[in-house]
Design a protein around this motif. Sequence first.
Motif, PDB file in Angstrom:
ATOM      1  N   ASN A 217       0.532  -9.157   8.084  1.00  0.00           N
ATOM      2  CA  ASN A 217       0.532 -10.594   7.832  1.00  0.00           C
ATOM      3  C   ASN A 217       1.813 -11.131   8.450  1.00  0.00           C
ATOM      4  O   ASN A 217       2.903 -10.930   7.915  1.00  0.00           O
ATOM      5  N   ASN A 219       2.464 -14.312   9.021  1.00  0.00           N
ATOM      6  CA  ASN A 219       2.679 -15.710   8.675  1.00  0.00           C
ATOM      7  C   ASN A 219       4.030 -15.900   7.987  1.00  0.00           C
ATOM      8  O   ASN A 219       4.522 -14.999   7.292  1.00  0.00           O
ATOM      9  N   GLU A 225       0.803 -14.795   0.153  1.00  0.00           N
ATOM     10  CA  GLU A 225      -0.564 -14.538   0.596  1.00  0.00           C
ATOM     11  C   GLU A 225      -0.949 -13.069   0.453  1.00  0.00           C
ATOM     12  O   GLU A 225      -0.085 -12.186   0.419  1.00  0.00           O
ATOM     13  N   TYR A 227      -3.411 -12.022   2.675  1.00  0.00           N
ATOM     14  CA  TYR A 227      -4.126 -11.832   3.921  1.00  0.00           C
ATOM     15  C   TYR A 227      -3.551 -10.660   4.710  1.00  0.00           C
ATOM     16  O   TYR A 227      -2.349 -10.377   4.666  1.00  0.00           O
ATOM     17  N   ASP A 229      -4.232  -9.350   8.690  1.00  0.00           N
ATOM     18  CA  ASP A 229      -4.934  -9.542   9.948  1.00  0.00           C
ATOM     19  C   ASP A 229      -4.792  -8.335  10.852  1.00  0.00           C
ATOM     20  O   ASP A 229      -3.900  -7.496  10.675  1.00  0.00           O
ATOM     21  N   ASN A 245      -9.399 -14.196  12.928  1.00  0.00           N
ATOM     22  CA  ASN A 245      -9.094 -15.618  12.767  1.00  0.00           C
ATOM     23  C   ASN A 245      -9.470 -16.162  11.396  1.00  0.00           C
ATOM     24  O   ASN A 245      -9.152 -17.307  11.082  1.00  0.00           O
ATOM     25  N   ASN A 246     -10.168 -15.376  10.578  1.00  0.00           N
ATOM     26  CA  ASN A 246     -10.526 -15.827   9.240  1.00  0.00           C
ATOM     27  C   ASN A 246      -9.444 -15.420   8.244  1.00  0.00           C
ATOM     28  O   ASN A 246      -8.722 -14.452   8.456  1.00  0.00           O
ATOM     29  N   LYS A 247      -9.324 -16.163   7.164  1.00  0.00           N
ATOM     30  CA  LYS A 247      -8.364 -15.825   6.127  1.00  0.00           C
ATOM     31  C   LYS A 247      -8.966 -14.732   5.246  1.00  0.00           C
ATOM     32  O   LYS A 247      -9.858 -14.985   4.451  1.00  0.00           O
ATOM     33  N   GLN A 249      -8.774 -10.002   4.592  1.00  0.00           N
ATOM     34  CA  GLN A 249      -8.113  -8.716   4.780  1.00  0.00           C
ATOM     35  C   GLN A 249      -8.966  -7.847   5.692  1.00  0.00           C
ATOM     36  O   GLN A 249     -10.182  -7.740   5.504  1.00  0.00           O
ATOM     37  N   THR A 268     -13.365 -11.895   3.483  1.00  0.00           N
ATOM     38  CA  THR A 268     -12.624 -13.167   3.482  1.00  0.00           C
ATOM     39  C   THR A 268     -12.467 -13.733   2.077  1.00  0.00           C
ATOM     40  O   THR A 268     -12.317 -14.940   1.899  1.00  0.00           O
TER      41      THR A 268
END
Length: 665
Positions: A217, A219, A225, A227, A229, A245-247, A249, A268
């Motif tokens: 992650n 971000n 978060e 998430y 990616d 591109n989706n939120k 794991q 998601t």
Amino acid sequence: MSKEKRPIQPEDFIKLSIYSDPQYTHRNAFFYVSTKINDKGKYESHLYKQVLTEEKPTRWTFSGQKNNHPRVSPDGKYLVFQSDRSGTMQIWLMSLAGGEAKQITTFPYGATSPEWSKDGKTILFTARLEADDDIYELKELTKEDKEKIKQEKAEKPLIVNRLKYKSDAQGFHDDKNVHIIRYELEQDSFAQLTSGKLDYYYQDISPDGETLLFAANLNKTADRELYLDLYTLNMKTKEIHKLTNNKGQYYDAHFSPDGKQIVCYGNTFQYDGATLNELIVFDVKTGKERWLSKKWDVQLGDLMIGDTQLGESFTGPVWSNDGSKIFFLGTEHGATHLFETDLTGNRKIVYTDNHHIFSFDYDQNTDSFIMGISTPVNPCNFYHLQDGKVRQITKANEKYVNEVHLSKPEEINFQADDGWDIQGWLLRPYGFQKGKKYPLILEVHGGPHAMYGQTYFHELQLLAAKGYVVLYTNPRGSHGYGQQFVDACRGDYGGKDYTDLMNAVDYVLANYSFIDQDRMGVTGGSYGGFMTNWIVGHTNRFKAAVTQRSISNWLSFYGVSDIGFFFTKWEHGYHLLDDPVKLWNFSPLKYAKNIETPLLILHGELDFRCPIEQGEQLFITLKHLQKEVEFVRFPNANHELSRSGDPNMRIERLNHILRWFKKYI
């Protein structure tokens, strides 16, 4: 039942060898990890090699407490693994032709999870580093160094400035982050591939060795978060490309044999923590993704609950030799199966026998599998699967299985009040005699999004050995029965999940005349502990209860659990300040005045998942109300006490459960 076999005892799990992580060598052999408890009462794991045509395995490691994660080089000449024989978990290399192992890393905080590049010239691994660490200057910490650091920490306050500052597995977090390191065998040199104050998790490297695949992650809001990616890193240009591109794991990602596609698990969070995993394939060049599992309604991976599974277990996904199929495990109706799918989502079962397949490895050369399988009466063994034929390879715990009586579960299926189908199992007690009445123990699993099923479970077998009928079921909220079923308990804790459990008790009382309805107990851990607390606050039909690592108050759980800040919203629909009244209504502590059942509270003092204050609140409230209650605190124990905690404490825990039920039932 054979009269020659004895009933099992609490300490018998110490005798077990638990197998994990099978890894093919070349065509006719594989390595694996065997973990057991040594004479000093400590966990010890070693590497073994099993030739498919031979009866006995060969032990390959002798030094150190823990040796695991074996990986054979593509040319079959070397074995890389991780070991703590130097005092810290480090990466070691061994020639398969023989000789001593060579220590590759001497990082102060260890190195783990080594994997080979496809050409066998490079080993990639992860290590926890500080932001300004120079990997060429790092030295392994001595015992004196570690003691000094420990003492310095004890003399300073802990400054916390982030949301995710602790976890049940790690304890309090520090300023170190997980990074990916490359080791070149010929040059005997290292290269740090990731950097910064974020965690990077190695996934795979492309067949041509030019592209690294990792999960992270990146971000700025990563601390808030969950998430994860997928990213690719060009090894030459150092360019990083975000693949997802989706939120959500995404993890367990692997390149196809030709390097043109990537397969992974992911979701998601459509149903928050109750969301089924999906099988996703990405086109490396275009980034286009295909969700192969959208119509399957099956949980991918292994969600079986047990109390003796130790070591890592690979559950897929993995590509076939020609890249036309993908193999993986799936959790369904109390068992796990080995599946395959083509690239259009046409799924079929490769192997199932209503058991627990906990791990597998696939050999592209022979198109065959090594499967790790557990059953209720056999803790673990490896099996070879080729051309539809299955053959047992190992004989783990043969003496133990031949010595003790293990109860075979009887499957039950019934309908809940609203018509939903519920699956469960019943264990008959040791020495069962027709015409005799027996007490019953209802066991409730944790999660809640997990699954009881066809695996070895020492605690359940122990209760049966002590003369109890043992009932265990998968109420709504459990995995194994589709997305609607696993999502059904969210926002309804203590609702239909509670009535499912009571319907299970009603069903067995109506259909098994040997159960004494006046001598019943209930126990469970984590969510099962919550449900035990809830049950005794809403019915007096049980004569005794044991609540383990439980939740009693969702208001405080929000702020003290390592997952409270998101799990509370996930499972109940509310954060603390959204609607504290509704969270209180879900809290067993609210109903403490109703509790008349003698209650034993078991809790680990270092449990960060369901912190011990949850047990403390319930104990003090009940004690103040002059209820029949006892509190047992396990020092230095976290949420994993019953599964991988200190062996002596695990024995103590089982003995306390037996003591309480014997006293009150």
